[in-house]
Design an enzyme around this catalytic site. Structure first.
Site, PDB file in Angstrom:
ATOM      1  N   CYS A   1       1.826 -45.616   5.844  1.00 34.63           N
ATOM      2  CA  CYS A   1       2.695 -45.200   4.855  1.00 34.63           C
ATOM      3  C   CYS A   1       2.536 -43.747   4.544  1.00 34.63           C
ATOM      4  O   CYS A   1       2.359 -42.806   5.493  1.00 34.63           O
ATOM      5  CB  CYS A   1       2.402 -46.060   3.543  1.00 34.63           C
ATOM      6  SG  CYS A   1       3.929 -46.253   2.414  1.00 34.63           S
ATOM      7  N   HIS A   2       2.304 -43.194   3.225  1.00 35.53           N
ATOM      8  CA  HIS A   2       1.982 -41.959   2.770  1.00 35.53           C
ATOM      9  C   HIS A   2       0.592 -41.380   3.264  1.00 35.53           C
ATOM     10  O   HIS A   2       0.537 -40.183   3.299  1.00 35.53           O
ATOM     11  CB  HIS A   2       2.345 -41.944   1.359  1.00 35.53           C
ATOM     12  CG  HIS A   2       3.803 -41.999   0.937  1.00 35.53           C
ATOM     13  ND1 HIS A   2       4.311 -43.230   0.705  1.00 35.53           N
ATOM     14  CD2 HIS A   2       4.504 -41.069   0.459  1.00 35.53           C
ATOM     15  CE1 HIS A   2       5.403 -43.047   0.228  1.00 35.53           C
ATOM     16  NE2 HIS A   2       5.831 -41.789  -0.022  1.00 35.53           N
TER      17      HIS A   2
END
Length: 183
Positions: free
Chosen positions: A106-107
Site C-alpha cells: 500500500c502506502h
C-alpha cells in the site's frame, strides 16, 4: 526466518501488519516489531484507532544483518512518519545494500521512495503513489502483487484486498533468504 516489521509509533494499517505477521508465524518464522520509539505502536483501521502492539526493538538498536527480510506495512500516516526518521530510512537502505528481501504494501512505497531504492525497479502500491514512484525512477504497475528480482528481491502489493497474494509472494522469498532454510 527472522523478519523485521518496521512501523512508526502511530498510523500503521492494522490488517497490513497483522496478516503478514501471522503468515510469518504460521511459516515457523519469528516476526519482530521494530519502531522508531520504545513502548507500543497504535494501529488504525483506516482512520479509526484500532489495537496497540508492543515494540520489540527500536530501529536505532538493530541492523538489517539481524534479519532475513523486512516487511513495510502501509497506512497513510505510517510511511509518512517513517520518511522523516533518518534511522528508519537508513534501516530500510541497509536491507537493499545487503541484498536482503523487502516486502511493502500500500502506502509503504513512500518509505522506499524516501530511502532512494526504487530507481530502476518495478513495483506496485496504492495507486496515488504512482507519480512519486515514477519521479523516483521506478516503474509503477497496477498488479495485486509484483515481485522484482533486482539486486535484492522487492515484493510489493497495492492494498489490503491483495493481502492473500502478498503473503503467497513474500513467504517463499523470505524462506529462501533465510540461512536456516532447507530449500
Amino acid at each position: 526466518m527472522r523478519i523485521a516489521f518496521l512501523t512508526a509509533p502511530e498510523g500503521v494499517e492494522q490488517i497490513e501488519l497483522t496478516e503478514p505477521w501471522e503468515a510469518v508465524l504460521e511459516a515457523g518464522g519469528e516476526p519482530v516489531l521494530v519502531s522508531t520509539k520504545r513502548g507500543r505502536i497504535q494501529a488504525f483501521n483506516h482512520l479509526d484507532k484500532a489495537d496497540t502492539f508492543p515494540v520489540d526493538q527500536v530501529v536505532g538498536d538493530v541492523s538489517a544483518e539481524s534479519f532475513d527480510g523486512l516487511v513495510l506495512p502501509g497506512g497513510v500516516a505510517n510511511p509518512d512518519a517513517l520518511r522523516l526518521d533518518e534511522g528508519a530510512i537508513s534501516f530500510v537502505r541497509d536491507f537493499f545494500d545487503q541484498g536482503r528481501p523487502v516486502a511493502a504494501i500500500c502506502h509503504a512505497a513512500w518509505t522506499l521512495v524516501e530511502a532512494g531504492v526504487v530507481s530502476g525497479r518495478v513495483l506496485t502500491s496504492w495507486p496515488s503513489l504512482q507519480t512519486d514512484i515514477r519521479n523516483a525512477g521506478g516503474t509503477w504497475v497496477d498488479e495485486q502483487v509484483h515481485v522484482d528480482q533486482g539486486p535484492n528481491v522487492l515484493i510489493t502489493s497495492r492494498k489490503p484486498d491483495d493481502l492473500k497474494a502478498f503473503r503467497e509472494a513474500f513467504l517463499p522469498e523470505f524462506a529462501q533468504a533465510s540461512p536456516k532454510s532447507t530449500s
